[in-house]
Design a protein around this motif. Structure first.
Motif, PDB file in Angstrom:
ATOM      1  N   UNK A  17     -13.105  14.302  39.264  1.00 45.18           N
ATOM      2  CA  UNK A  17     -13.461  13.392  38.171  1.00 45.18           C
ATOM      3  C   UNK A  17     -12.872  12.008  38.430  1.00 45.18           C
ATOM      4  N   UNK A  18     -13.646  10.957  38.206  1.00 49.31           N
ATOM      5  CA  UNK A  18     -13.219   9.606  38.559  1.00 49.31           C
ATOM      6  C   UNK A  18     -11.920   9.198  37.874  1.00 49.31           C
ATOM      7  N   UNK A  19     -11.848   9.371  36.555  1.00 47.24           N
ATOM      8  CA  UNK A  19     -10.654   8.961  35.821  1.00 47.24           C
ATOM      9  C   UNK A  19      -9.424   9.739  36.273  1.00 47.24           C
ATOM     10  N   UNK A  20      -9.594  11.062  36.450  1.00 48.68           N
ATOM     11  CA  UNK A  20      -8.457  11.892  36.869  1.00 48.68           C
ATOM     12  C   UNK A  20      -8.027  11.552  38.291  1.00 48.68           C
ATOM     13  N   UNK A  21      -8.992  11.294  39.171  1.00 43.65           N
ATOM     14  CA  UNK A  21      -8.643  10.981  40.556  1.00 43.65           C
ATOM     15  C   UNK A  21      -7.878   9.662  40.649  1.00 43.65           C
ATOM     16  N   UNK A  22      -8.236   8.687  39.821  1.00 37.88           N
ATOM     17  CA  UNK A  22      -7.521   7.408  39.815  1.00 37.88           C
ATOM     18  C   UNK A  22      -6.085   7.602  39.325  1.00 37.88           C
ATOM     19  N   UNK A  39      -3.631   5.544  31.508  1.00 40.61           N
ATOM     20  CA  UNK A  39      -4.932   5.158  30.960  1.00 40.61           C
ATOM     21  C   UNK A  39      -5.308   3.745  31.392  1.00 40.61           C
ATOM     22  N   UNK A  40      -4.299   2.873  31.502  1.00 39.12           N
ATOM     23  CA  UNK A  40      -4.537   1.502  31.963  1.00 39.12           C
ATOM     24  C   UNK A  40      -5.035   1.513  33.402  1.00 39.12           C
ATOM     25  N   UNK A  41      -4.407   2.349  34.245  1.00 40.59           N
ATOM     26  CA  UNK A  41      -4.824   2.449  35.648  1.00 40.59           C
ATOM     27  C   UNK A  41      -6.273   2.923  35.761  1.00 40.59           C
ATOM     28  N   UNK A  42      -6.637   3.882  34.916  1.00 40.36           N
ATOM     29  CA  UNK A  42      -7.960   4.505  35.005  1.00 40.36           C
ATOM     30  C   UNK A  42      -9.028   3.759  34.201  1.00 40.36           C
ATOM     31  N   UNK A  43      -8.602   2.793  33.365  1.00 43.87           N
ATOM     32  CA  UNK A  43      -9.553   2.039  32.567  1.00 43.87           C
ATOM     33  C   UNK A  43     -10.182   2.846  31.450  1.00 43.87           C
ATOM     34  N   UNK A  44      -9.407   3.763  30.869  1.00 40.72           N
ATOM     35  CA  UNK A  44      -9.897   4.583  29.760  1.00 40.72           C
ATOM     36  C   UNK A  44      -8.910   4.505  28.596  1.00 40.72           C
ATOM     37  N   UNK A  45      -9.266   5.086  27.458  1.00 41.63           N
ATOM     38  CA  UNK A  45      -8.388   5.045  26.296  1.00 41.63           C
ATOM     39  C   UNK A  45      -7.219   6.011  26.480  1.00 41.63           C
ATOM     40  N   UNK A  46      -6.083   5.757  25.814  1.00 42.82           N
ATOM     41  CA  UNK A  46      -4.937   6.677  25.895  1.00 42.82           C
ATOM     42  C   UNK A  46      -5.293   8.099  25.455  1.00 42.82           C
ATOM     43  N   UNK A  47      -6.143   8.207  24.438  1.00 39.32           N
ATOM     44  CA  UNK A  47      -6.548   9.531  23.957  1.00 39.32           C
ATOM     45  C   UNK A  47      -7.341  10.277  25.018  1.00 39.32           C
ATOM     46  N   UNK A  48      -8.257   9.566  25.662  1.00 41.46           N
ATOM     47  CA  UNK A  48      -9.044  10.182  26.729  1.00 41.46           C
ATOM     48  C   UNK A  48      -8.147  10.578  27.897  1.00 41.46           C
ATOM     49  N   UNK A  49      -7.183   9.716  28.233  1.00 41.35           N
ATOM     50  CA  UNK A  49      -6.244  10.016  29.318  1.00 41.35           C
ATOM     51  C   UNK A  49      -5.441  11.271  28.996  1.00 41.35           C
ATOM     52  N   UNK A  50      -5.007  11.410  27.756  1.00 37.79           N
ATOM     53  CA  UNK A  50      -4.233  12.587  27.349  1.00 37.79           C
ATOM     54  C   UNK A  50      -5.046  13.866  27.529  1.00 37.79           C
ATOM     55  N   UNK A  51      -6.331  13.798  27.217  1.00 31.45           N
ATOM     56  CA  UNK A  51      -7.193  14.967  27.381  1.00 31.45           C
ATOM     57  C   UNK A  51      -7.339  15.338  28.863  1.00 31.45           C
ATOM     58  N   UNK A  52      -7.524  14.327  29.703  1.00 32.41           N
ATOM     59  CA  UNK A  52      -7.633  14.568  31.137  1.00 32.41           C
ATOM     60  C   UNK A  52      -6.332  15.156  31.690  1.00 32.41           C
ATOM     61  N   UNK A  53      -5.211  14.573  31.276  1.00 35.29           N
ATOM     62  CA  UNK A  53      -3.908  15.004  31.776  1.00 35.29           C
ATOM     63  C   UNK A  53      -3.577  16.424  31.340  1.00 35.29           C
TER      64      UNK A  53
END
Length: 229
Positions: A17-22, A39-53
């Motif tokens: 996944x692009x966001x997770x790989x970044x 989330x800043x590195x991946x260019x997504x919201x903190x909430x979305x980053x938390x779900x990916x993580x």
């Protein structure tokens, strides 16, 4: 067999996944980060980053630790970091499917951290010098420490026998994505980088994986390993 294939495809999908790989790429500097920072590195919201993580933690790819109100994410172990770093060697292809020329030596391609050890031209140069000078011997993706090497690392400030007792790889090959050659990873590589940092031979550049080699470091590496930096 089918179960193994399913498990492999699930892990590949998680990492792919692009966001997770970044986020995984940015964790290669060996430091712990919050979901907001990643989330800043991946260019997504903190909430979305938390779900990916959360998915990466559940899959044992990442570890999470709490400090006060914050949660910090790191690689589960150095084997995960090795996989992420090695994947980069597959990327630079031209339109005909041929490998392009090696990146120009500057910034992180010249000297950088790969999780907790040195990489780039510096890391590969050190590894090749250790082999050429009889301190290490390459054997089936790992490095064997010679008697001469054990004595040399002792004078360097590293007790190899103590490192071998750690619950991690002692010394193995990690494919360097910019050099296309292996560099030294594992407990031995990590200890060597720590010594170099403590003695101010190299310095970490802020907010990047790049390592800056000091004049003192250039002299010492030339004196100890006949390495021209």
């Amino acid at each position: 067999m089918e179960d193994l294939e399913n498990q492999f495809s699930q892990i590949a999908a998680l990492i792919g996944d692009k966001a997770r790989s970044v986020m995984l790429w940015n964790l290669l500097d060996g430091r712990a980060y919050t979901a907001t920072e990643l989330s800043v590195c991946a260019g997504i919201s903190p909430q979305s980053a938390s779900n990916h993580l959360a998915k990466l933690v559940e899959a044992d790819i990442l570890s999470i630790s709490k400090q006060g109100r914050h949660r910090y994410y790191t690689f589960k172990n150095d084997a995960v970091a090795q996989v992420v770093e090695s994947m980069a060697s597959l990327l630079p292809l031209n339109g005909e499917g041929k490998m392009i020329s090696k990146p120009v030596l500057s910034g992180i391609t010249y000297a950088r951290t790969c999780y907790d050890h040195a990489a780039g031209r510096l890391g590969v140069g050190i590894t090749e010098s250790l082999i050429a000078n009889g301190m290490l011997e390459a054997s089936d993706k790992i490095y064997e420490l010679t008697e001469k090497g054990s004595e040399w690392f002792s004078t360097f400030g590293i007790n190899a026998e103590d490192l071998k007792q750690q619950k991690r790889s002692f010394a193995h090959q990690c494919l360097d994505w910019s050099e296309r050659k292996p560099h030294l990873a594992g407990a031995l590589g990590a200890s060597m980088l720590n010594i170099m940092l403590q003695n101010d031979w190299v310095r970490k550049k802020q907010n990047t994986r790049e390592l800056l080699i000091t004049p003192k470091g250039k002299l010492k590496l030339n004196d100890l390993l006949k390495l021209e930096i």
